[in-house]
Design a protein around this motif. Structure first.
Motif, PDB file in Angstrom:
ATOM      1  N   ILE A  91       0.840  -1.200   0.000  1.00  0.00           N
ATOM      2  CA  ILE A  91       0.000   0.000   0.000  1.00  0.00           C
ATOM      3  C   ILE A  91       0.874   1.248   0.000  1.00  0.00           C
ATOM      4  O   ILE A  91       0.622   2.201  -0.756  1.00  0.00           O
ATOM      5  CB  ILE A  91      -0.958  -0.027   1.208  1.00  0.00           C
ATOM      6  N   ASP A  92       1.919   1.259   0.806  1.00  0.00           N
ATOM      7  CA  ASP A  92       2.833   2.405   0.826  1.00  0.00           C
ATOM      8  C   ASP A  92       3.516   2.583  -0.528  1.00  0.00           C
ATOM      9  O   ASP A  92       3.700   3.716  -0.993  1.00  0.00           O
ATOM     10  CB  ASP A  92       3.889   2.223   1.921  1.00  0.00           C
TER      11      ASP A  92
ATOM     12  N   ARG B  95       3.268   5.975  -2.764  1.00  0.00           N
ATOM     13  CA  ARG B  95       4.466   6.738  -3.167  1.00  0.00           C
ATOM     14  C   ARG B  95       4.567   6.881  -4.676  1.00  0.00           C
ATOM     15  O   ARG B  95       4.967   7.929  -5.192  1.00  0.00           O
ATOM     16  CB  ARG B  95       5.731   6.034  -2.665  1.00  0.00           C
ATOM     17  N   SER B  96       4.202   5.838  -5.383  1.00  0.00           N
ATOM     18  CA  SER B  96       4.393   5.814  -6.831  1.00  0.00           C
ATOM     19  C   SER B  96       3.215   6.370  -7.613  1.00  0.00           C
ATOM     20  O   SER B  96       3.315   6.564  -8.832  1.00  0.00           O
ATOM     21  CB  SER B  96       4.675   4.376  -7.292  1.00  0.00           C
TER      22      SER B  96
ATOM     23  N   GLY C 146     -12.171 -11.925  -0.591  1.00  0.00           N
ATOM     24  CA  GLY C 146     -11.920 -11.139   0.604  1.00  0.00           C
ATOM     25  C   GLY C 146     -12.349  -9.699   0.431  1.00  0.00           C
ATOM     26  O   GLY C 146     -12.945  -9.329  -0.585  1.00  0.00           O
ATOM     27  N   ILE C 147     -12.041  -8.875   1.423  1.00  0.00           N
ATOM     28  CA  ILE C 147     -12.396  -7.454   1.418  1.00  0.00           C
ATOM     29  C   ILE C 147     -11.124  -6.636   1.215  1.00  0.00           C
ATOM     30  O   ILE C 147     -10.201  -6.701   2.033  1.00  0.00           O
ATOM     31  CB  ILE C 147     -13.078  -7.047   2.739  1.00  0.00           C
ATOM     32  N   ALA C 148     -11.054  -5.902   0.150  1.00  0.00           N
ATOM     33  CA  ALA C 148      -9.865  -5.087  -0.129  1.00  0.00           C
ATOM     34  C   ALA C 148      -9.711  -3.998   0.937  1.00  0.00           C
ATOM     35  O   ALA C 148     -10.707  -3.430   1.395  1.00  0.00           O
ATOM     36  CB  ALA C 148      -9.966  -4.462  -1.513  1.00  0.00           C
ATOM     37  N   PRO C 149      -8.473  -3.675   1.318  1.00  0.00           N
ATOM     38  CA  PRO C 149      -8.231  -2.680   2.374  1.00  0.00           C
ATOM     39  C   PRO C 149      -8.357  -1.242   1.848  1.00  0.00           C
ATOM     40  O   PRO C 149      -7.418  -0.453   1.880  1.00  0.00           O
ATOM     41  CB  PRO C 149      -6.804  -2.995   2.816  1.00  0.00           C
TER      42      PRO C 149
ATOM     43  N   ALA D 252      -3.682   6.177   3.092  1.00  0.00           N
ATOM     44  CA  ALA D 252      -2.275   6.282   2.704  1.00  0.00           C
ATOM     45  C   ALA D 252      -2.068   7.175   1.487  1.00  0.00           C
ATOM     46  O   ALA D 252      -0.933   7.546   1.176  1.00  0.00           O
ATOM     47  CB  ALA D 252      -1.717   4.889   2.414  1.00  0.00           C
ATOM     48  N   GLY D 253      -3.165   7.497   0.778  1.00  0.00           N
ATOM     49  CA  GLY D 253      -3.062   8.343  -0.403  1.00  0.00           C
ATOM     50  C   GLY D 253      -3.096   7.601  -1.724  1.00  0.00           C
ATOM     51  O   GLY D 253      -2.794   8.184  -2.772  1.00  0.00           O
TER      52      GLY D 253
END
Length: 451
Positions: A276-277, A281-282, A299-302, A309-310
């Protein structure tokens, strides 16, 4: 009459930079753009569309679909299967498709999206059997009238080489790249307001080689187009990546040039915190497909963690073989509810979910000219009638995803009316549905009974 004036809306949810909600306002559409917005606009020579009792929003944006799958809804052998088993069931059926099946599926799938308020859709066509081409879906989008972002998908590793698809559905990698160039040169429009933009989209890490992923990224950057694929969809996907490549999907993507603000990945259900980070960033985007993820048990995506996180997140209905529906408004509601299930009732509100479905999707597709209602932006507009039973008793009619319709009253794309009074006005939809049912019956080896 030279333009359209949408008058006296109960509320216009602009999704502009200030996220304004305007009560009793008007919206002028001229030359494919939003020309003016505010109360009491002079009618002039406009065609008047009364919006009293309605909520007006930007058109919804669909960032992930497989339109060809609209012909294979609720296939018995795949109804209760996980991703890999589901694919194994459907590959032989898709292998019998041709240009007619692909075109018919796209017509019905795009019309279904339009009726749910969608004005712009991507598509990921990753198999091309019996002469079917992305061109067939582009022709369908031009008939329906939606803004369209088709991607030239591909599979190059068949069962004999350790891949998942049957060998009859894979293509040579040189031919894949050559056809990508042909398609971009023929159809891609980089200008503001474009109705068609083409992307490059090898199907997934388990159906193409590392070399094709790397070459596709180089080609896309040379041509100035976007990149798309499936990534980190479920636990099987993660296990495959670790066993085959010795790393998680995020690392795989980064190593091959598949991160950046010109890339968006579908699903990303199993991204971890480091991935995720990396995406934040990218500038890498994500197409969140909540209904398909539920249907296949992925599943459930975060999404809450991604947004915090942007990471840029949009919505996708995914293919109708793994969703069985193409209703983007319903998808937005489910996205909101799933984040509440996983993170609590305050994890996502109706307004944020609608923002993901509009402005969020436009940002993922690289379309700052779309996804919001403000002067100079494209005239892609959805009008929702909140005077009916779905909103009866609602104290906040603008909270559409809590108590509101999932079918639009009117829809405009580039200022052109696509849906009027809840009906398609660009195509004969009953005829298209009958054609689709006839083709489905033929594929299932069943008799077709016209309605």
């Amino acid at each position: 009459m030279t333009h359209v004036l949408i008058r006296d809306a109960d509320t216009i949810l602009t999704m502009d930079d200030q996220r304004r909600a305007l009560s009793g306002a008007d919206l002028r559409l001229r030359g494919g753009q939003v020309a003016e917005i505010g109360p009491g606009l002079a009618p002039g020579d406009a065609e008047i569309v009364l919006a009293r009792g309605c909520i007006v929003t930007p058109g919804l944006v669909n960032t992930h679909h497989h339109l060809f799958q609209t012909l294979t809804r609720a296939v018995p052998g795949g109804q209760d299967a996980l991703l890999f088993g589901w694919l194994k069931t459907l590959y032989p059926i898709w292998g019998r498709f041709g240009p007619e099946e692909v075109h018919a599926s796209a017509i019905v799938g795009l019309a279904e999206l339009a009726l749910s308020g969608c004005t712009m859709s991507s598509d990921h066509m990753y198999l091309h059997p019996n002469g079917a081409r992305v061109d067939d879906t582009i022709a369908a989008a031009q008939q329906v009238g939606l803004r369209f972002h088709p991607t030239r998908g591909a599979m190059s590793i068949g069962e004999s080489a350790g891949g998942l698809p049957p060998d009859c559905l894979v293509e040579g990698e040189a031919a894949i790249l050559d056809d990508s160039i042909r398609l971009i040169d023929a159809f891609h429009d980089a200008r503001e307001g474009a109705m068609v933009r083409v992307g490059i989209a090898p199907c997934s890490p388990f159906t193409v080689s590392r070399a094709l992923m790397r070459d596709a990224a180089l080609l896309a950057r040379d041509k100035g187009v976007r990149l798309h694929t499936h990534l980190a969809e479920n636990d099987e996907d993660i296990a495959y990546s670790q066993a085959r490549f010795g790393c998680r999907p995020g690392q795989y993507a980064e190593d091959l040039g598949w991160t950046g603000d010109d890339v968006w990945h579908a699903h990303c259900v199993k991204l971890d915190g480091a991935e995720i980070d990396l995406f934040a960033r990218s500038g890498t985007g994500v197409a969140h497909c909540p209904c398909s993820n539920c249907r296949l048990g992925s599943g459930i995506a975060p999404v809450r963690a991604m947004r915090d996180a942007g990471v840029r997140v949009g919505l996708g209905v995914d293919g109708s073989a793994s969703n069985d529906s193409g209703n983007l408004a319903a998808e937005a509601r489910l996205a909101m509810l799933l984040q509440r299930v996983s993170r609590g009732a305050d994890a996502m509100g109706a307004c944020e979910a609608l923002e993901i479905a509009t402005r969020g999707g436009a940002e993922v597709l690289g379309r700052p000219d779309c996804g919001q209602l403000s002067v100079g932006k494209r005239a892609d507009v959805a009008i929702w009638d909140v005077s009916g039973v779905e909103s009866a008793g609602s104290w906040d009619k603008a909270a559409l995803l809590l108590a509101g319709p999932t079918r639009v009253r009117d829809l405009f794309v580039e200022g052109r009316q696509i849906v009027r009074d809840g009906q398609m006005c660009t195509i004969d939809l009953p005829l298209a549905v009958e054609r689709q049912n006839r083709l489905a019956a033929r594929l299932a080896d069943k008799p077709f009974m016209p309605s």
